[in-house]
Design an enzyme around this catalytic site. Structure first.
Site, PDB file in Angstrom:
ATOM      1  CG  HIS A 130      -2.019   0.998   1.147  1.00 20.94           C
ATOM      2  ND1 HIS A 130      -1.817   2.334   1.419  1.00 20.94           N
ATOM      3  CD2 HIS A 130      -3.321   0.875   0.792  1.00 20.94           C
ATOM      4  CE1 HIS A 130      -2.962   2.987   1.233  1.00 20.94           C
ATOM      5  NE2 HIS A 130      -3.882   2.119   0.854  1.00 20.94           N
TER       6      HIS A 130
ATOM      7  CD  GLU B  27      -5.327   1.697  -2.696  1.00 27.55           C
ATOM      8  OE1 GLU B  27      -6.454   1.766  -2.211  1.00 27.55           O
ATOM      9  OE2 GLU B  27      -4.297   1.785  -2.022  1.00 27.55           O
TER      10      GLU B  27
END
EC number: 5.3.1.1
Length: 252
Positions: A96, A168
């Site tokens: 992430h 993302e």
């Protein structure tokens, strides 16, 4: 090949065990059949035990937000993938942008984690995505492709077939800015083509690709209508039972 859509909430550093149980009790009887849409919550390590117990017997699948690449040893503060598996966790988020940025995780670290997660019978959710500067320089494809290549290094086609990849764009996380559904689809298609180039068409057809970055009930249907978007990795909207239910039940 029909890929089962997967909507995963990423709670980040939010929720305590009591709130976790309240959340699960509010959603567990209204989740879709897992053959239609897979509903996942990825929670902080301190909430996983409460989440697993509360979700038992329901259609809610449980993920962790991180783990280490060793199963045990002198690694103070880390989380063992072997113990996550024993507990009943199914997914682990790796790579992430917050981990890459705040905790200086490298592509090599993330690749070691991917291997350890697979070795323990868990499924990684491998995140990738570019900054605003990279996109404005027109280098977003190059950037994301290099993250994918490094993240998948040494993994078998069988492993990659089971993988979830989450695209993302960093500029759309928690900013309220969303990549347009066309921008999201374009990158998810590029990711699938990269997997095909690295492995083969079958592997590329099997891998599930999520879009993450301000996914909410208002835009989930449009995103999920795109051919290469198989799900969402959802931040803020996954903390509230009503909005989480609206996301996982987007087909209704």
């Amino acid at each position: 090949m029909s890929r089962t859509p997967i909507i995963a909430g990423n709670w980040k550093l939010n929720m305590n065990p009591k709130e976790t149980v309240e959340f699960v009790n509010a959603v567990k009887d209204q989740l879709p059949d897992p053959s239609k849409v897979e509903s996942v919550i990825c929670a902080p390590a301190v909430d996983l035990d409460a989440l697993l117990k509360a979700a038992e017997g329901s259609n809610l699948h449980v993920g962790a937000e991180n783990c280490y690449w060793e199963n045990s040893g002198a690694f103070t503060g880390e989380t063992s993938p072997a113990v996550l598996k024993e507990m009943g966790v199914q997914y682990v988020i790796i790579g992430h942008s917050e981990r890459r940025d705040y905790f200086h995780e490298t592509d090599e670290d993330i690749n070691k984690k991917a291997k350890a997660i697979f070795a323990n019978g868990l499924t990684p959710i491998l995140c990738c995505g570019e900054s605003l500067e990279t996109r404005e320089a027109g280098k977003e494809n190059e950037w994301v492709v290099s993250q994918i290549k490094a993240g998948l290094e040494g993994l078998t086609s069988e492993q990659v077939s089971k993988l979830v990849i989450a695209y993302e764009p960093i500029w759309a996380i928690g900013t309220g800015k969303t990549a347009s559904s066309d921008q999201a689809e374009e990158m998810c298609k590029t990711i699938r083509e990269t997997v095909k180039d690295l492995y083969n068409e079958e592997t590329a057809e099997n891998v599930r690709i999520q879009y993450g970055g301000s996914v909410k009930p208002a835009n989930v249907k449009e995103l999920m209508a795109k051919p290469n978007i198989d799900g969402g990795l959802v931040g803020g909207a996954s903390l509230v039972p009503d909005s989480y239910l609206a996301l996982v039940n987007y087909q209704d």
